[in-house]
Design an enzyme around this catalytic site. Sequence first.
Site, PDB file in Angstrom:
ATOM      1  N   GLU A   1       0.858  -1.183   0.000  1.00  0.00           N
ATOM      2  CA  GLU A   1       0.000   0.000   0.000  1.00  0.00           C
ATOM      3  C   GLU A   1       0.894   1.232   0.000  1.00  0.00           C
ATOM      4  O   GLU A   1       1.805   1.341   0.824  1.00  0.00           O
ATOM      5  CB  GLU A   1      -0.889   0.031   1.249  1.00  0.00           C
ATOM      6  CG  GLU A   1      -1.785  -1.174   1.426  1.00  0.00           C
ATOM      7  CD  GLU A   1      -2.465  -1.170   2.788  1.00  0.00           C
ATOM      8  OE1 GLU A   1      -2.302  -0.175   3.542  1.00  0.00           O
ATOM      9  OE2 GLU A   1      -3.147  -2.155   3.104  1.00  0.00           O
TER      10      GLU A   1
ATOM     11  N   ASP B   1      -4.332   7.826  11.592  1.00  0.00           N
ATOM     12  CA  ASP B   1      -2.971   7.291  11.692  1.00  0.00           C
ATOM     13  C   ASP B   1      -2.323   7.658  13.021  1.00  0.00           C
ATOM     14  O   ASP B   1      -2.593   8.706  13.595  1.00  0.00           O
ATOM     15  CB  ASP B   1      -2.107   7.829  10.539  1.00  0.00           C
ATOM     16  CG  ASP B   1      -2.558   7.310   9.187  1.00  0.00           C
ATOM     17  OD1 ASP B   1      -2.806   6.095   9.096  1.00  0.00           O
ATOM     18  OD2 ASP B   1      -2.667   8.102   8.245  1.00  0.00           O
TER      19      ASP B   1
END
Length: 271
Positions: free
Chosen positions: A53, A64
């Site tokens: 990814e 995140d």
Amino acid sequence: MAGNVELLGSVLGRAKEENRAALVGYLPAGFPTVDAGVQAVIAMAEGGCDLVEVGLPHSDPVLDGPVIQTADDIALRGGVRIADVLRTVREAHAATGVPVLCMTYWNPVDRYGPERFAAELAEAGGAGCILPDLPIEESEVWRKAAEQHGLATVFVVAPSSRDERLARITAAGSGFVYAASLMGVTGTRESVGEQAQDLVRRTRATTALPVCVGLGVSNPEQAAEVAQFADGVIVGSAFVKRLLDAPDLEAGLAGVRTLAGELAEGVRRRT
């Protein structure tokens, strides 16, 4: 362009035939620089990742953790652009042949133009897109563009997702399902692992798509543990940390390649 999706399916299917989980590695484009980021993604794939990814750095990456936020900040300060993300996808796929997906928040894609982004991602050899913050109710424009250009649309499910919601999400997605959970942040590792295992079980009840788990896995033992119940093990922060902690790029690339190899052994191991 259907070959990109077919490649993703064949790689995940091959891992299943080998009675193991696939190893999925993540790195943001443009980190530590665009050129070095391309090298790092290639090293990750060469080291043993079945698919990779490539992240599109965002100024407010709310989903995140601090390690990836740091990498995103470095990439953005370096001036990374969508063209650099697409270049990273193109060069990593061309060099390794592994399926490469783009992981991005929706806002940059919306501003760029969903049709344009899908067309250019497919042209770059991308296999699909992971969109963690795009509600399925607002995803029709993207999904049509993605389908037209042979791209998978991967949605994210969480332990808080109710069964009815899981069914709606998995029905809208393609490629695989990204099951997000936490390890070592709240509660004990065992209880969090059980939570993730339960999420995979509930998700599988709604779909035939492979279910890949992002859990903050950072070592072969954790990879082996998650591989017991998931179709894929997703690792991001641990790769980023190897680059952040390295004294120079050469050491960082070696660290990424070594970690990929260790994790690849982990997903092949039965605990």
